[in-house]
Design a protein around this motif. Structure first.
Motif, PDB file in Angstrom:
ATOM      1  N   UNK A 678       0.820  -1.220   0.000  1.00 29.11           N
ATOM      2  CA  UNK A 678       0.000   0.000   0.000  1.00 29.11           C
ATOM      3  C   UNK A 678       0.844   1.257   0.000  1.00 29.11           C
ATOM      4  N   UNK A 679       2.160   1.126   0.268  1.00 28.51           N
ATOM      5  CA  UNK A 679       3.018   2.292   0.293  1.00 28.51           C
ATOM      6  C   UNK A 679       3.799   2.451  -1.006  1.00 28.51           C
ATOM      7  N   UNK A 680       3.494   1.655  -2.019  1.00 27.91           N
ATOM      8  CA  UNK A 680       4.187   1.763  -3.290  1.00 27.91           C
ATOM      9  C   UNK A 680       3.491   2.735  -4.213  1.00 27.91           C
ATOM     10  N   UNK A 681       3.745   2.623  -5.505  1.00 24.64           N
ATOM     11  CA  UNK A 681       3.082   3.449  -6.486  1.00 24.64           C
ATOM     12  C   UNK A 681       3.755   4.790  -6.713  1.00 24.64           C
ATOM     13  N   UNK A 682       2.965   5.784  -7.163  1.00 24.18           N
ATOM     14  CA  UNK A 682       3.466   7.106  -7.546  1.00 24.18           C
ATOM     15  C   UNK A 682       3.121   8.113  -6.453  1.00 24.18           C
ATOM     16  N   UNK A 683       4.116   8.950  -6.110  1.00 25.29           N
ATOM     17  CA  UNK A 683       3.963   9.931  -5.038  1.00 25.29           C
ATOM     18  C   UNK A 683       4.430  11.299  -5.525  1.00 25.29           C
ATOM     19  N   UNK A 684       3.863  12.347  -4.941  1.00 27.79           N
ATOM     20  CA  UNK A 684       4.356  13.710  -5.107  1.00 27.79           C
ATOM     21  C   UNK A 684       4.988  14.141  -3.790  1.00 27.79           C
ATOM     22  N   UNK A 685       6.182  14.722  -3.879  1.00 32.28           N
ATOM     23  CA  UNK A 685       6.899  15.151  -2.675  1.00 32.28           C
ATOM     24  C   UNK A 685       7.203  16.638  -2.785  1.00 32.28           C
ATOM     25  N   UNK A 686       6.806  17.392  -1.774  1.00 35.13           N
ATOM     26  CA  UNK A 686       7.126  18.811  -1.695  1.00 35.13           C
ATOM     27  C   UNK A 686       8.519  18.951  -1.072  1.00 35.13           C
ATOM     28  N   UNK A 687       9.453  19.565  -1.819  1.00 40.02           N
ATOM     29  CA  UNK A 687      10.835  19.633  -1.367  1.00 40.02           C
ATOM     30  C   UNK A 687      11.022  20.577  -0.189  1.00 40.02           C
ATOM     31  N   UNK A 688      10.138  21.530  -0.032  1.00 40.28           N
ATOM     32  CA  UNK A 688      10.284  22.472   1.075  1.00 40.28           C
ATOM     33  C   UNK A 688       9.788  21.869   2.381  1.00 40.28           C
ATOM     34  N   UNK A 689       8.595  21.310   2.360  1.00 44.39           N
ATOM     35  CA  UNK A 689       8.007  20.782   3.590  1.00 44.39           C
ATOM     36  C   UNK A 689       8.325  19.316   3.815  1.00 44.39           C
ATOM     37  N   UNK A 690       8.695  18.600   2.727  1.00 40.37           N
ATOM     38  CA  UNK A 690       8.916  17.162   2.833  1.00 40.37           C
ATOM     39  C   UNK A 690       7.632  16.361   2.812  1.00 40.37           C
ATOM     40  N   UNK A 691       6.483  17.050   2.674  1.00 41.59           N
ATOM     41  CA  UNK A 691       5.201  16.350   2.679  1.00 41.59           C
ATOM     42  C   UNK A 691       5.068  15.501   1.419  1.00 41.59           C
ATOM     43  N   UNK A 692       4.587  14.272   1.588  1.00 41.24           N
ATOM     44  CA  UNK A 692       4.438  13.338   0.470  1.00 41.24           C
ATOM     45  C   UNK A 692       2.985  12.911   0.343  1.00 41.24           C
TER      46      UNK A 692
END
Length: 706
Positions: A678-692
């Protein structure tokens, strides 16, 4: 007086006894020199006491107690090896400070001069004792053989290794597909797997061992290993239905059908067995696997194992279709499908352009193909519908045309699936497509199918026409071209791979499988090459003045054998030795230069991607296996050694990452393997906050298109 006499007699008696002892010792004093009775290894192969594990010590057993300083001084080992001495009784043990190198010949001698406790000196040396260290462990043989058919259901699966293995690590790195409950039993280098409930009928099993497996000395398996076999069974059975059952967003251009486990009877009457609802006009036939899928099958010609229905036109968008295949479908060996097959799928709405879409590869519809979705993860839909798994793709700058490849053939189509055309003709392999910045053409590599010889880099116009070979002038550093300009050349030449246009369109970079990175000034201008074994495609910097290359400083690029698909240019797809993983580095090549400058990236750094000023890359370390690792972000393109970790949340490891269209955003593919699917697949990561944020539950090789 009597007491004095007794005392006198006692003293005389004691003196006589002492004198007798001295005289006895003098008559029996040791006059023999010490000898070496045995030189041996402490750790060696079970069937060869001269084949050493790399963590072995060397023992020298003497015939009697000796002066230890003289014995240690007489000990010699070639090649010279630093180490420490220790003793156990009459036995001298030499323990190397570090593991001995692999596959190396050694000789041990004990020179004259060893002295025993009586002062006798050994005048004759002992040895040489010759031995050889083991190589990286590998699987020497299997039972059943790779590709075996009609394997009995009670047959144990046996693997014979070349070294004594760390049994726990091997079992952790081993998998059987389909999943199988088995008991593992070891006997020296031999591992036997016995299915607790027996093997299933008419099933193709694949046994895989990853490079996390190590021998008892801690040396990793030489390379990942896999073999497969098929059990005996009676009924004809399905290996795969396409599109997959309950799949959604399926391309409206998709064929519909089933892949069977054996060759079909091509003359059988099929029309009454197959149906699709709502009813669709089309043709039903029996065919073999196309492209790379056909080349991967055993034998000279792929078997006709696919029952395929090709609709006469596009299917209706956003519609659920139900497919039925009745019993009675006949195989060439006379067996029949005994149970009906029923499945359903739902189409998506085709896209006219892939602009501002996140595109990625996924096999959720049964076969790996190109998919697209909105940047928030909505609107996921299939773009291509090939029956041979897509391994690489290129999207035109305007998002309206797509080229996909499977390592053997290239297919061109519009984003909406129309005007599909197989570009590759018989006798050649075509691979590694890349569009020119203006979208007027795309480049690709070509090689001969039978010999594997390189045929250079070629281009086609955006509509697939005007096929032309890129002329390669003489290399600025050598007097001969790096590739043959003629497909008719009888001399085997290096395969040219991964052509990549500079952002301003004025140059074309590529990889020479002989171990060079080339930059060709366009049109057909000066060519310069630099030694470097790239394992990922060249990566141009935004200003077109230089490029980054990822790989190894020297050596040829390993490729598949002739007649096999060309693997994706990626360290997990190439037949690299496990030890090469730690040597991967990122280098910079200035345009026109003839030397790549290594940038000192951490060991195992690969799959780099460049943003405006930043660099992301993946670390493939043995601790994570060959298919995923840790993601690093460097604030400067040319300083990968200075970096910080991204997605350090303990979730699934990262397979690749690219920069997105939104400022300070990275699109990441994470491994979907157990135990964290469930933790695989495609993700977006914000480089400033680190939020994924996860935007797709599966997929790999994502790109956010402009």
């Amino acid at each position: 007086m009597r007491a004095v006499v007794l005392r006198y007699l006692a003293v005389v008696g004691i003196g006589l006894a002492l004198l007798a002892g001295v005289l006895f010792y003098a008559s029996t004093v040791d006059g023999r020199a010490p000898e070496v009775e045995r030189i041996a290894l402490t750790l060696h192969a079970s069937d060869d006491d001269r084949l050493a594990l790399t963590t072995t010590s060397i023992e020298v057993q003497f015939s009697e107690a000796v002066d230890r300083v003289s014995a240690e001084a007489a000990f010699r080992i070639e090649p010279q090896t630093a180490g420490e001495f220790s003793w156990s009784g009459l036995t001298l043990r030499f323990t190397p400070e570090q593991r001995l190198p692999l596959e190396t010949e050694f000789a041990v001698v004990v020179e004259p001069g060893v002295v025993d406790e009586a002062g006798n000196r050994m005048t004759a040396g002992a040895g040489p004792f010759d031995f050889r260290t083991v190589g990286p462990p590998r699987v020497a043989s299997t039972q059943p053989d790779d590709g075996a058919f009609d394997v009995p259901l009670d047959q144990p699966i046996v693997l014979e290794f070349t070294s004594l293995m760390d049994t726990a690590l091997v079992e952790e790195a081993l998998s059987v597909t389909p999943a199988l409950d088995f008991e593992a039993t070891w006997s020296a280098e031999r591992l036997a797997l016995v299915a607790q409930d027996g093997l299933d009928e008419a099933t193709r099993y694949t046994v895989t061992i990853g490079t996390d497996a190590r021998d008892s000395a801690g040396i990793p398996l030489e390379s990942a290993f896999a073999f497969s076999f098929q059990t005996t069974g009676s009924p004809l059975s399905a290996e795969l239905v396409f599109p997959a059952d309950e799949s959604e967003g399926v391309a409206t251009i998709t064929p519909v059908g089933v892949v069977l486990d054996r060759e079909l009877d091509e003359g059988a009457d099929l029309d009454d067995l197959f149906s699709i609802e709502p009813e669709v006009a089309g043709t039903l036939d029996v065919t073999s696997a196309p492209g790379a899928a056909g080349l991967d099958e055993p034998g000279d010609e792929p078997e006709a194992r696919i029952l395929r229905f090709v609709p006469s036109g596009p299917l209706a968008p956003n519609t659920t279709y139900r497919v039925t295949l009745l019993p009675g479908l006949a195989a060439a060996d006379g067996t029949e499908l005994s149970q009906p097959l029923e499945w359903r799928f739902t189409t998506g709405a085709p896209l006219g352009t892939l602009s501002n879409q996140v595109v990625f590869l996924s096999d959720r519809s049964g076969v790996a193909n190109l998919w697209a979705m909105n940047p928030d993860g909505s609107g996921q839909r299939q773009v291509t519908a090939e029956l041979s798994p897509v391994t690489d793709y290129a999207v035109a700058p305007d998002g309206r045309r797509v080229v996909v490849g499977d390592g053997a053939q290239l297919v061109l189509q519009n984003a909406d699936g129309s005007e599909r055309e197989i570009l590759t003709q018989g006798g050649v392999l075509e691979f590694d497509p890349a569009w020119a910045p203006d979208g007027a053409a795309f480049a690709f590599g070509r090689a001969e199918l039978d010999s594997g010889a390189g045929l250079g880099i070629w281009t086609r116009a955006a509509d697939g026409s005007d096929e032309q070979q890129v002329e390669m002038p003489v290399d600025a550093t050598t007097p001969t071209p790096t590739a043959s300009p003629s497909a008719a050349s009888e001399q085997e030449v290096s395969v040219l791979r991964a052509p990549r246009y500079a952002p301003d369109g004025s140059a074309l970079a590529f990889v020479d499988a002989a171990g060079r990175v080339g930059v060709l000034e366009l049109p057909a201008g000066r060519l310069t090459t630099a030694p470097w074994v790239a394992v990922t495609p060249p990566l141009w910097l935004e200003d077109s003045t230089a490029l980054l290359v990822n790989g190894l400083p020297d050596g040829p690029l390993p490729l598949a054998p002739p007649g096999q698909p060309v693997p994706l240019l990626d360290p997990t797809e190439l037949p690299l030795a496990a030890t090469a993983l730690e040597d991967l580095d990122i280098g910079r090549l200035y345009r026109g230069a003839v030397r790549v400058t290594p940038l000192g990236a951490p060991p195992g750094a690969t799959r780099p991607a460049v943003g405006a000023d930043e660099l992301v890359y993946v670390i493939l370390s043995p601790d994570h296996g060959w298919d995923a690792g840790a993601l690093r972000l460097s604030p400067e393109v040319t300083t990968p050694s200075i970096s910080r970790g991204l997605l350090v949340d303990g979730g699934a490891p990262v397979a690749s990452a690219t920069f997105g269209l939104e400022e300070r955003t990275v699109v990441v593919a994470r491994s979907a393997d157990e135990p964290l699917p469930s933790r695989g697949g495609i993700w977006l990561v914000d480089l400033l906050s680190g939020r994924a944020e996860q935007i797709a539950e599966d997929g790999w090789q994502p790109r956010w298109l402009p």
